[in-house]
Motif scaffolding. Structure first.
Motif, PDB file in Angstrom:
ATOM      1  N   TYR A 149       0.833  -1.204   0.000  1.00 50.02           N
ATOM      2  CA  TYR A 149       0.000   0.000   0.000  1.00 50.02           C
ATOM      3  C   TYR A 149       0.870   1.258   0.000  1.00 50.02           C
ATOM      4  N   ALA A 150       1.902   1.267   0.845  1.00 49.88           N
ATOM      5  CA  ALA A 150       2.804   2.420   0.902  1.00 49.88           C
ATOM      6  C   ALA A 150       3.511   2.609  -0.442  1.00 49.88           C
ATOM      7  N   GLN A 188       1.187   4.264  -2.917  1.00 46.79           N
ATOM      8  CA  GLN A 188       1.066   5.694  -2.644  1.00 46.79           C
ATOM      9  C   GLN A 188       2.261   6.467  -3.210  1.00 46.79           C
ATOM     10  N   ARG A 189       3.458   5.917  -3.011  1.00 44.88           N
ATOM     11  CA  ARG A 189       4.660   6.589  -3.522  1.00 44.88           C
ATOM     12  C   ARG A 189       4.657   6.654  -5.036  1.00 44.88           C
ATOM     13  N   GLU A 194       2.109   9.224  -6.322  1.00 42.89           N
ATOM     14  CA  GLU A 194       2.581  10.589  -6.096  1.00 42.89           C
ATOM     15  C   GLU A 194       3.678  10.955  -7.083  1.00 42.89           C
ATOM     16  N   LYS A 216      -6.727   9.812  -4.552  1.00 39.40           N
ATOM     17  CA  LYS A 216      -6.273   9.017  -3.416  1.00 39.40           C
ATOM     18  C   LYS A 216      -6.579   7.548  -3.700  1.00 39.40           C
ATOM     19  N   GLY A 236      -5.565   3.156  -3.519  1.00 37.82           N
ATOM     20  CA  GLY A 236      -5.055   2.078  -2.694  1.00 37.82           C
ATOM     21  C   GLY A 236      -4.777   0.875  -3.565  1.00 37.82           C
ATOM     22  N   ASN A 237      -4.433  -0.231  -2.955  1.00 36.30           N
ATOM     23  CA  ASN A 237      -4.143  -1.437  -3.725  1.00 36.30           C
ATOM     24  C   ASN A 237      -5.339  -1.881  -4.564  1.00 36.30           C
TER      25      ASN A 237
END
Length: 318
Positions: free
Chosen positions: A247-248, A251-252, A255, A262, A264-265
């Motif tokens: 998930y992180a 997000q990276r 971005e 916004k 997510g997976n």
């Protein structure tokens, strides 16, 4: 110590133990032997634990003293603090727990059977969906000259082109990528113990080949396919990538590609399904690829009407 062993070592709640050893055993058996999915087990244990604490707070002496009125009062109280889906999930956990106790002879009947949850009708899912060009921008922005870049591109590509859940993707082993009829295939272990085998889209095929060959893990058949990176280095470990780390990463990558949505997976699953349907795919086939038991679930991921809605809104010329 794994989750099952941890659960088995915990004592049953006081009001369950008060109903006797059989009740305590049956209660713990429900979570350790009956529920196989670890995420469901964790959520149900939390829901039932909070319910038992609530009952104890009102002075009930035993689980055998619980009636449908107590459960209805608890559900009503939950409804003032939580959304309808949350209340329905917790009521489902309570109902299943009591059903397990009743079928095991601990209780004469299931007091939760008569309790109705809140009405909640969902016609459109909440998972954010990317436009095809946005998904392509994320994939193209990844530096595929490094092991982590090769891994991230392959993982995102897998979720887009196979509609895979992130849990199924991170659970894959190297041997789950294989050649059949001169084409690369993937084997996904989805929810409910179902195994789904799919041929790879040509883009995904190139991503997986590049990842396996570029990182040198192709010969480690029993090792995890998507692996964590050793801290302070760019080297892959032999530990599977965790869902929260995936998930992180997502997000990276979003971005870095300048994506404002916004996500997510699960976004890539919904994005793949929507793109497939926009290009003439059928709802029935999409449900089969996504391993949905019903096409009604697949429809929640179908955002083709978003374009129509936007066109109509733009007619408001003020």
């Amino acid at each position: 110590m794994n989750q099952l062993a941890t659960l088995a070592s915990y004592p049953a709640p006081v009001l369950v133990a008060a109903a006797g050893d059989r009740a305590a055993y049956r209660f713990l058996e429900f979570f350790t032997a009956q529920i196989r999915n670890p995420n469901t087990r964790r959520a149900y244990a939390k829901a039932v634990g909070e319910f038992c604490a609530w009952l104890e707070g009102y002075g009930l002496p035993s689980i055998a003293a619980v009636s449908s009125i107590h459960i209805a009062a608890y559900v009503e109280e939950l409804g003032r603090r939580h959304s309808a889906p949350t209340v329905k999930q917790r009521l489902a956990a309570i109902r299943m727990m009591f059903d397990w106790l009743a079928t095991g002879g601990v209780l004469p009947f299931n007091p939760a059977t008569a309790v109705r949850g809140p009405k909640h009708v969902v016609k459109r899912g909440k998972t954010p969906v990317l436009a095809p060009e946005e998904a392509r921008a994320i994939l193209d922005a990844i530096d595929a000259t490094t092991p982590i870049g090769l891994r991230d591109r392959a993982l995102i590509g897998l979720m887009v082109y196979t509609f895979a859940r992130v849990g199924a993707a991170t659970a894959m082993r190297v041997e789950d990528v294989y050649v059949q009829n001169r084409r690369l295939w993937v084997r996904l272990h989805e929810k409910g113990g179902k195994v789904v085998s799919l041929p790879c889209h040509h883009n995904l095929e190139s991503y997986l080949h590049a990842y396996l060959d570029g990182t040198g893990i192709a010969g480690d058949a029993n090792g995890p396919l998507f692996r964590s990176i050793r801290r302070g280095t760019s080297e892959l470990t032999r530990t599977a990538l965790a869902g929260n780390n995936a998930y992180a990463m997502v997000q990276r990558r979003a971005e870095a590609a300048g994506i404002a949505t916004k996500i997510g997976n699960h976004t890539f699953r919904a994005t793949g399904i929507t793109a497939y349907l926009k290009n003439g795919g059928t709802l029935e086939r999409a449900a089969a690829i996504a391993n949905h038991a019903s096409t009604r679930t697949t429809q929640l991921y179908d955002r083709r009407n978003d374009d129509i809605n936007l066109d109509e809104i733009e007619r408001i010329m003020i």
